[in-house]
Design an enzyme around this catalytic site. Sequence first.
Site, mmCIF file in Angstrom:
data_model
loop_
_atom_site.group_PDB
_atom_site.id
_atom_site.type_symbol
_atom_site.label_atom_id
_atom_site.label_comp_id
_atom_site.label_asym_id
_atom_site.label_seq_id
_atom_site.Cartn_x
_atom_site.Cartn_y
_atom_site.Cartn_z
ATOM 1 N NE ARG A 1 -4.255 -1.687 1.685
ATOM 2 C CZ ARG A 1 -5.232 -1.996 2.511
ATOM 3 N NH1 ARG A 1 -5.195 -1.573 3.754
ATOM 4 N NH2 ARG A 1 -6.260 -2.712 2.098
ATOM 5 C CE LYS B 1 -19.929 -17.399 8.199
ATOM 6 N NZ LYS B 1 -20.447 -16.652 9.339
ATOM 7 N N GLY C 1 -7.304 -7.828 -0.298
ATOM 8 C CA GLY C 1 -7.464 -8.644 0.910
ATOM 9 C C GLY C 1 -6.805 -10.007 0.788
ATOM 10 N N GLY D 1 -12.688 -4.387 0.805
ATOM 11 C CA GLY D 1 -14.083 -3.934 0.916
ATOM 12 C C GLY D 1 -14.473 -2.975 -0.193
#
Length: 396
Positions: free
Chosen positions: A38, A200, A353, A376
């Site tokens: 980053r 999930k 991520g 996100g």
Amino acid sequence: MPICYIDQIKDLKDKKVFIRVDFNVPQDETGAVTEDTRILGAIPTIRYAAEHGAKVVLASHLGRPKGEKKAKYTMTPASQRLAELLGIPVKQAPDCFGTEVTRLIDSLKSGEIVMLENVRFYPGEEKNDPEFARQLANGCDVYVNDAFAVSHRAHASVEAITKIIPVIAAGFLMRDEMTYFDKAMSNPVRPLVAILGGAKVSGKLEVLEKLVTKVDKIVIGGGMAFTFLKSMGYTVGKSLVEDELIPTAKKIMDTAKERGVKFYLPVDCIVADVFEATATNFVTTAQEIPDGWMALDIGPATATLFAETLRDAKTVIWNGPMGVFEMDAFCRGTFAMAEAVANCFATTIIGGGDTDSAVRKAGVENRVSYISTGGGAFLELLEGKTLPGVNALEVA
Ligand code: AMP
């Protein structure tokens, strides 16, 4: 609406340029930065501003200090790493606003850089408080957002501050993120294949519902596959299943069928007796997962099948590991997927991520087209949402 980029601002010389970066980097127990992707990502923008004579003020969050000053979350290790990477000094401010910080900013010479302290040391940051934003802005002339990974949050240093600093723009990292995303989703070269994995269905429900209307093929691995397999009547032992989402899973597969979207699920998997790195494990077909066992990775036949789906792909988006790749016994499916993505003749875009770390662990990070810095934020773009941080940069 259009966005202005930093290189479209006429004169940065001696301007106080506030750059919101995302230096929320992993650190070890001593505080040393263990992964600087980053920081590297923001360097072109920081260098551009400094080389064009700006007085550069950097701001970022780090971790979750929950509105309190906690030494553990200081920006110092990140600003030190930045200085090493840039090869020029970076001053570390003692706070993110206040008399001493104002003095430090006012004393900057053209091309010099100061890093503010963690903006999440104050609750006003996450509350998008205009007063806190005014304190942060500290008389700066230009605001640049280069923090894609936090642009899905309407926080003070991302949103409210854009109403205070008179000139607003995006940085080069932000431009790359938006460009690649557009390439994949707005006008993709087809076939467009989406690979989704991770724990999930619930975490990626809106993404699934959106993608099924956009892509040519959907490939599902990871824990989320088992809700789909169960909805088809398979018994899946102790594998991760969200029973309440079985009707939704069915609906997504029906939509895929109606729209002619090819929908791929695992045909075999590696099952384990317990959720542990040392678990007893073996390969079985998706139809024969024994009672009491849980599937923690896709199997070898699935890895081959999934690689085959990419043979004619022209654009590939991948988010989410194919298995519990953090454990050596269950990383092979994710690594095989990484290899297949790296080998295919397509524009390949990796959602941030876990998928980012999986691609790096597999050693193929230089053989994909783009790795997003946002987890996100990337998912929200895939859902078709407008990010507050991007919205705030749009000029009428
Ligand atoms: P997500 O944040 O939803 O992308 O999920 C990432 C996590 O999913 C990783 O930590 C993986 O270990 C986990 N995961 C992947 N496959 C499985 C699986 N079959 N069962 C349980 N967890 C899984």
